[in-house]
Design an enzyme around this catalytic site. Structure first.
Site, PDB file in Angstrom:
ATOM      1  N   GLU A  25       0.828  -1.079  -0.105  1.00  8.53           N
ATOM      2  CA  GLU A  25      -0.111  -0.521   0.445  1.00  8.53           C
ATOM      3  C   GLU A  25       1.334   1.154  -0.362  1.00  8.53           C
ATOM      4  OE1 GLU A  25      -3.194   0.143   2.900  1.00  8.53           O
ATOM      5  OE2 GLU A  25      -4.018  -1.865   2.305  1.00  8.53           O
ATOM      6  N   HIS A  70      -3.938   6.588   0.390  1.00 11.12           N
ATOM      7  CA  HIS A  70      -3.735   5.819  -0.181  1.00 11.12           C
ATOM      8  C   HIS A  70      -3.841   4.609  -1.555  1.00 11.12           C
ATOM      9  CE1 HIS A  70      -6.983   4.344   2.638  1.00 11.12           C
ATOM     10  NE2 HIS A  70      -6.447   3.094   2.442  1.00 11.12           N
ATOM     11  N   HIS A  72      -5.556   0.339  -1.821  1.00 12.91           N
ATOM     12  CA  HIS A  72      -5.758  -0.769  -1.483  1.00 12.91           C
ATOM     13  C   HIS A  72      -4.834  -1.556  -3.260  1.00 12.91           C
ATOM     14  CE1 HIS A  72      -9.142  -0.115   0.926  1.00 12.91           C
ATOM     15  NE2 HIS A  72      -7.713   0.779   1.612  1.00 12.91           N
ATOM     16  N   ASP A  83      -9.205   2.228   8.232  1.00 11.31           N
ATOM     17  CA  ASP A  83      -9.443   3.450   6.830  1.00 11.31           C
ATOM     18  C   ASP A  83     -10.201   4.802   8.000  1.00 11.31           C
ATOM     19  OD1 ASP A  83      -7.295   2.405   5.130  1.00 11.31           O
ATOM     20  OD2 ASP A  83      -9.693   1.914   4.157  1.00 11.31           O
TER      21      ASP A  83
END
Length: 128
Positions: A25, A70, A72, A83
């Site tokens: 990630e 971010h 995934h 999250d």
């Protein structure tokens, strides 16, 4: 602060970095300038794995951050409970990117995990 959108160059950077770091990630903070997300701030000490990315928020420089970004390592771009915890600490706009890391594989969420409209804007530099 009203957020007008994200610059295309910033979004392209997010998509490319997310793809190049997969299956790990990628995580960063969203820098805003005059109500437009223009850059991604990558904090020193950020730890990435194929399950999470942990930002060391105490390392945050004195900059205007409006939220987080971010990736995934899958097509699932819905926020997880982890999250949502991060969203509550890092601002009002949060982008999650997933495979295949293209213009249709990202969403912006508010701090509660609800989808927000975030227009993609052409860079002012390109408009000159």
């Amino acid at each position: 602060m009203e957020i007008k959108g994200i610059e295309r160059d910033a979004l392209n950077f997010i998509l490319k970095v997310s793809e190049s770091t997969a299956p790990l990630e990628f995580a960063g903070l969203l820098h805003v300038d005059n109500g437009i997300i223009t850059e991604v701030i990558i904090l020193p000490g950020t730890e990435s794995s194929n399950r999470s990315a942990i930002m060391k928020l105490f390392m945050m420089p004195n900059v205007k951050s409006v939220g987080s970004v971010h990736s995934h390592p899958s097509p699932n771009i819905k926020p997880s409970k982890a999250d949502l915890q991060m969203f509550s600490k890092t601002g009002s706009h949060h982008i999650i990117v997933g495979e295949p890391f293209d213009e249709d594989s990202w969403r912006c969420y508010d701090r509660n995990g609800y989808v927000q409209n975030l227009p993609v804007l052409e860079s002012e530099v390109n408009d000159r």
